[in-house]
Design a protein around this motif. Structure first.
Motif, PDB file in Angstrom:
ATOM      1  N   LEU A 156       0.605  -1.317  -0.019  1.00 11.82           N
ATOM      2  CA  LEU A 156      -0.112  -0.181   0.086  1.00 11.82           C
ATOM      3  C   LEU A 156       0.847   1.179  -0.056  1.00 11.82           C
ATOM      4  O   LEU A 156       0.619   2.206  -0.513  1.00 11.82           O
ATOM      5  N   GLU A 157       1.955   1.236   0.672  1.00 18.63           N
ATOM      6  CA  GLU A 157       2.889   2.161   0.553  1.00 18.63           C
ATOM      7  C   GLU A 157       4.238   1.775   0.522  1.00 18.63           C
ATOM      8  O   GLU A 157       4.703   0.494   0.489  1.00 18.63           O
ATOM      9  N   ALA A 158       5.235   2.411   0.031  1.00 18.31           N
ATOM     10  CA  ALA A 158       6.686   2.335  -0.111  1.00 18.31           C
ATOM     11  C   ALA A 158       7.177   1.877   1.490  1.00 18.31           C
ATOM     12  O   ALA A 158       6.884   2.405   2.375  1.00 18.31           O
ATOM     13  N   HIS A 159       8.132   0.813   1.165  1.00 23.16           N
ATOM     14  CA  HIS A 159       8.839   0.260   2.374  1.00 23.16           C
ATOM     15  C   HIS A 159       9.948  -0.097   1.860  1.00 23.16           C
ATOM     16  O   HIS A 159      10.268  -0.686   0.832  1.00 23.16           O
ATOM     17  N   THR A 160      11.093   0.198   3.015  1.00 18.32           N
ATOM     18  CA  THR A 160      12.706  -0.089   2.318  1.00 18.32           C
ATOM     19  C   THR A 160      12.966  -1.210   3.076  1.00 18.32           C
ATOM     20  O   THR A 160      14.136  -1.958   2.480  1.00 18.32           O
ATOM     21  N   ASP A 161      12.477  -1.795   3.963  1.00 16.43           N
ATOM     22  CA  ASP A 161      13.034  -3.119   4.598  1.00 16.43           C
ATOM     23  C   ASP A 161      11.979  -4.135   4.585  1.00 16.43           C
ATOM     24  O   ASP A 161      12.145  -5.144   5.251  1.00 16.43           O
ATOM     25  N   VAL A 162      11.389  -4.317   3.302  1.00 16.33           N
ATOM     26  CA  VAL A 162      10.848  -5.558   2.942  1.00 16.33           C
ATOM     27  C   VAL A 162      11.591  -6.627   2.900  1.00 16.33           C
ATOM     28  O   VAL A 162      11.354  -7.909   3.528  1.00 16.33           O
ATOM     29  N   PRO A 163      12.915  -6.934   2.404  1.00 10.69           N
ATOM     30  CA  PRO A 163      13.860  -8.209   2.662  1.00 10.69           C
ATOM     31  C   PRO A 163      13.849  -8.599   4.032  1.00 10.69           C
ATOM     32  O   PRO A 163      13.861  -9.722   4.409  1.00 10.69           O
ATOM     33  N   GLN A 164      14.033  -7.504   4.922  1.00 10.86           N
ATOM     34  CA  GLN A 164      14.275  -7.736   6.370  1.00 10.86           C
ATOM     35  C   GLN A 164      13.176  -8.313   6.928  1.00 10.86           C
ATOM     36  O   GLN A 164      13.253  -9.367   7.534  1.00 10.86           O
ATOM     37  N   ALA A 165      11.956  -7.873   6.394  1.00 11.97           N
ATOM     38  CA  ALA A 165      10.646  -8.497   6.984  1.00 11.97           C
ATOM     39  C   ALA A 165      10.537 -10.024   6.821  1.00 11.97           C
ATOM     40  O   ALA A 165      10.195 -10.817   7.517  1.00 11.97           O
ATOM     41  N   LEU A 166      10.557  -9.944   5.236  1.00 11.40           N
ATOM     42  CA  LEU A 166      10.628 -11.543   4.808  1.00 11.40           C
ATOM     43  C   LEU A 166      11.587 -12.451   5.292  1.00 11.40           C
ATOM     44  O   LEU A 166      11.640 -13.773   4.998  1.00 11.40           O
ATOM     45  N   ALA A 167      12.730 -12.055   5.939  1.00  7.91           N
ATOM     46  CA  ALA A 167      13.676 -12.940   6.569  1.00  7.91           C
ATOM     47  C   ALA A 167      13.142 -13.552   7.783  1.00  7.91           C
ATOM     48  O   ALA A 167      13.929 -14.522   8.571  1.00  7.91           O
ATOM     49  N   MET A 168      12.097 -12.891   8.356  1.00  4.36           N
ATOM     50  CA  MET A 168      11.488 -13.603   9.840  1.00  4.36           C
ATOM     51  C   MET A 168      10.939 -14.933   9.541  1.00  4.36           C
ATOM     52  O   MET A 168      10.496 -15.431   8.492  1.00  4.36           O
TER      53      MET A 168
END
Lengths: 325, 598
Positions: B220-232
């Protein structure tokens, strides 16, 4: 005997029914939705609704109880799958069948109970009989005094000391661990040796004192004195006449001890990091996991009741004067 | 992430910790008793470095070998209690997080060099993702030939399923970053979509799989740390065909180097090699050992004594989330050979006393309570001298932007509370004798801590009413907006080294709702707008500096929570364990580098 057994088993069934009803209704008297305990931290109304449905919590409490009882004999279907009879429900915490969990924990508890029993009966009764036979001698004083000291110990005190000396410091014995006897009899024996010894040390004291006093009492009975007067050897009189009569109080406490140990040697298990029936009971209380708690309560009560019936039957076997009527 | 380890563990760990308190002399008046022991905050700086973004080259396996490592053997792990969950979608706590490193793989993961610098790289994906549309769209491409334990080749449909299932109401314990970023904050995402089990998928405008290899997230909005979140761990792949929904928690399917060989709930878990794992595809994990044997029901004291004794299986043992027992500290720290078998570091958690802002409205009272906190004693009650130290701010030493000199509540000079200053503020506020309800979890540690805190609060003139709350439902009860309490302690730690995972969940006004983690109910216009602004900053260093400023603003202008202590980690391993290191990502012993020497 048959009438006795029928009467006692019927009584036992009634007691188990009352215990299960009491536990069930008391649990639901707590002003808290049990589903919230299984719902996790991001719990939503939808998630709660699913848990209610899966665990059958939408029905009125009496109906839930009926489903619980009928499940024990006929099995039940839950949202997480079918539960075969005897079905004691599904854990609120991990969706596992309670009966499977109980069966998984029982072998350790049986091993602990009966292994410990062999040790404390053998040592305790042996010491008690010797003390009675050599009454008033230094041997009697050692056994009687020793049992008094040992009976004042507790497993949670003695256990860590034994572990500290024989496991952590010297490494002479393995850390207690349960290995199924069918898998490795040697590992099973060595893994439970420390718990057996510690448990037996404490229980032994009771049996030493009980068998000594009971034996001394029997040795003063008229039939024993008459046997001696007839010229029978003192050894024969001791074991054939006095011993048989002294067994009844020992059977009584043995029945209670076995029942208590089978229904969960909780302190022993917690002290030695073992996961048997006792730990399951404690965890189910802490986690408010009703189905597991119910299963543990019913099985524990069944053990105690069965032991009582066996003890009553044993009275008649040991002493013909006792009639099972 | 909130501190919500296994509930049984919390209840049982506590008894040992209370014993530890007595032995470590928390109430000692000696000068040294308040000095932090173990890892210093200076040394924790490596942990607070922002995560670097890796490249496709960084995402290629095998991982850099560990010097001297050998293959073979079984590692023994002693654990306090069973894992709450094995289903990756439900994993948001440290012990299961450790396990997930061995069992599961997601689109991304972290690698860590010798200095502890972290890089986010592609795990199942060829790289850590490509963003477009100003950061609103992220695209990942799967590596070739990655299989699960059953030999099934992982496709984009499996990834889509793994994300979609997190919307299903039965999954309630995992993190919600990706779901909220895709479909709406708070619980809006739950309303937008109910999960894939009835055959419906998320719209392609939200989550698209144009081919078997590609998956595209439209946020919905820009996010810079998507790779970090997906590493959970929660975003690890759950292959669609073998997803058994609730039953998956008991028998999950592995994509990592190990798979579950047997799981006896409440007793043990053993892992064996997953023959379908290919080290050439994995930039992080080594699989030096043949298997893992994890035993539960070993309390902290038992774990420490057994591993310290170093006999039999214990020679091959490590701790997952256990800590060296305070009663053994002297023995361990005085023996250089044993110290070589230990690791130390900061855990990311900051324990804080939340003020319910709907009820404790006078900032002077909040400031007074913050000044009066017996921070060092409260920390010592939870693991002794090596278990933690007094917190000066709401940022952990492991969070980028942390400023060790920032100390608004005078913790450096008055680590057990500035009673005089606090009393003065209470007088100024006219709050002498004011009744406040203090809630605490019913474990021995929390009870001891509550007594320490209440003792100080009564010294400054407040009338505290104690309310004991069941530990099993602690966070559920504190997470209710109308919880009925004034003061309550919670712990929060970063999910990755970025303020994005600390400040928005804890202080964003949009997070005030039942079950959310804004426990103090902070709703400040400036904070809300700053959170929106800072989260969009692409440069990690700049973001860290902005979070540091915001942290100061929150403490000085609002003060919704009094910082009390930072938690530390001190673990021991058996003498035959090689590759032992403190893992910055897991905050405990790194399970991915372990090998057995013989």
């Amino acid at each position: 005997m048959l009438r006795f057994l029928i009467r006692r088993v019927s009584g036992a069934a009634l007691i188990l029914l009352l215990i299960s009803a009491f536990t069930f209704f008391m649990y639901f008297a707590i002003p808290q939705d049990p589903a919230t305990l299984a719902c996790g931290k991001n719990c939503t109304p939808d998630a709660l609704a699913i848990i209610h449905k899966n665990l059958g919590l939408d029905d009125p409490v009496p109906l839930q109880y009926w489903h619980y009882l009928s499940g024990i004999f006929a099995g039940r279907d839950f949202g997480v799958g079918h539960c075969d009879a005897p079905c004691f429900g599904v854990s609120f915490r991990n969706n596992q069948m309670v009966w499977d969990t109980i069966m998984d924990r029982l072998p350790l508890t049986l091993s602990l109970t009966f292994g410990g029993l062999v040790v404390f009966l053998f040592v305790g009764l042996g010491a008690g009989l010797m003390a009675a036979r050599y009454r008033g001698t230094w041997l009697d004083k050692i056994f009687s005094g020793g049992s008094l000291v040992l009976s004042s110990f507790q497993i949670y005190f003695l256990g860590p000391i034994v572990l500290g000396i024989f496991v952590y410091s010297t490494g002479w014995l393995d850390k207690p661990k349960y290995v199924p006897i069918t898998q490795d009899p040697g590992g099973w024996f060595m893994g439970l040796l420390i718990p057996w010894i510690v448990m037996a040390t404490i229980f032994t004291a009771n049996y030493t004192r009980m068998s000594r006093s009971s034996m001394i009492e029997q040795l003063q009975e008229e039939h024993v004195r008459a046997a001696k007067a007839k010229g029978m050897s003192s050894r024969y009189v001791f074991y054939r006449y006095a011993w048989r009569g002294s067994v009844i109080p020992i059977i009584t406490i043995l029945g209670m001890d076995i029942g208590a140990l089978l229904s969960g040697g909780m302190v022993t298990e917690l002290t030695f990091g073992l996961a048997g029936f006792g730990r399951l009971a404690r965890d189910s209380v802490i986690l408010k996991d009703l189905p597991v708690l119910m299963g543990v309560m019913i099985i524990s009560a069944a053990f105690i009741i069965i032991c009582n019936i066996v003890v009553d039957a044993m009275y008649a076997v040991v002493d013909p004067r006792v009639r099972l009527s | 992430m909130s501190i919500l380890r296994s509930r049984t563990a919390q209840a049982t760990v506590a008894a040992a910790a209370v014993g530890a308190l007595a032995l470590t002399g928390c109430s000692s008046g000696s000068k040294d008793s308040n000095k932090p022991a173990g890892k210093s905050q200076e040394e924790a700086k490596a942990q607070a470095k922002p995560v670097a973004m890796g490249t496709a080259q960084d995402s290629v396996g095998p991982a850099k070998p560990v010097a001297g490592a050998k293959k073979g053997g079984t590692v023994q792990v002693y654990q306090e209690a069973d894992f709450s969950h094995l289903d990756p979608g439900q994993i948001y706590v440290s012990d299961a997080g450790m396990l997930s490193k061995l069992l599961y793989r997601g689109l991304t993961t972290y690698t860590e060099n010798e200095k502890g610098d972290q890089t986010v790289v592609g795990d199942l994906a060829t790289d850590p993702g490509k963003s477009s549309d100003g950061g609103k769209t992220w695209t990942f491409t799967l590596k070739d030939g990655i299989k699960d334990q059953n030999g099934h080749v992982i496709t984009s449909a499996d990834i889509r399923h793994s994300i979609e299932r997190l919307y299903d109401p039965f999954l309630t314990d995992g993190p919600t970053y990706i779901q909220q970023w895709l479909s709406g904050a708070g619980t809006k995402y739950r309303e937008a979509y109910k999960g894939p089990y009835k055959g419906k998928h998320l719209p392609k405008t939200v989550l698209d799989t144009p081919d078997d290899k590609t998956i595209t997230f439209h946020f919905l909005e820009a996010h810079t740390d998507v790779p970090q979140a997906l590493a959970m761990a929660a975003y690890s792949v759950v292959p669609e065909k073998t997803d058994t929904k609730q039953k998956y928690d008991q028998s999950p399917v592995a994509t990592g180097p190990y798979k579950v060989a047997s799981y006896k709930s409440g007793k043990s878990l053993s892992l064996v090699r997953n023959d379908n794992w290919d080290e050439k595809t994995d930039p992080l994990r080594h699989a030096y050992v043949d298997g893992w044997n994890i035993e539960f029901n070993h309390d902290k004291a038992d774990q420490t004594k057994t591993i310290l004794a170093d006999r039999g299986d214990a020679k091959n043992a490590i701790m997952f989330t256990g800590q060296v027992d305070a009663t053994q500290l002297q023995k361990i720290t005085s023996d250089k050979a044993v110290m070589k078998r230990t690791i130390q570091g900061y855990a990311p958690y900051v324990w804080q006393l939340n003020f319910n802002m709907d009820r404790v409205k006078d900032k002077k009272i909040r400031d007074a309570i913050s000044l009066a906190m017996p921070a060092t004693s409260v920390a010592r009650a939870d693991g002794g001298a090596y278990g933690g130290d007094a917190a000066t701010s709401l940022m952990s030493p492991t969070t980028p932007g942390y400023d060790a000199k920032y100390d608004p509540f005078n913790r450096a000079k008055k680590p057990n509370g500035d009673i005089e200053a606090a009393k003065k503020l209470i007088k100024e506020a006219g709050a002498e004798g004011k009744k406040l309800v203090y809630a605490y979890a019913n474990t021995p540690v929390r009870t001891t801590q509550a007594n320490l805190i209440i003792n100080n609060l009564e010294k400054i003139g407040l009338d505290i009413q104690k309310k004991e709350v069941d530990q099993a439902t602690w966070y559920e009860q504190m997470g209710k907006v109308k919880n009925g309490f004034d003061l309550y302690m919670t712990g929060w730690g970063q999910d990755w080294a970025d303020g994005n995972t600390v400040f928005p969940p804890s202080f964003d006004g949009a997070q005030i709702q039942d079950g959310a983690s804004n426990y103090s109910h902070t709703n400040d216009e400036h904070v809300n707008s700053e959170l929106g602004r800072i989260q969009k900053i692409a440069d990690a260093d700049q973001r860290a500096s902005e979070y540091a400023k915001l942290s100061k603003y929150i403490s000085e202008k609002i003060n919704p929570a009094a910082p009390i202590y930072y938690t530390k980690v001190f673990q021991i391993a058996g003498s035959n364990v090689g590759g032992l290191r403190y893992g910055q990502v897991v905050s405990y012993t790194d399970p991915t580098t372990i090998y057995l020497k013989k």
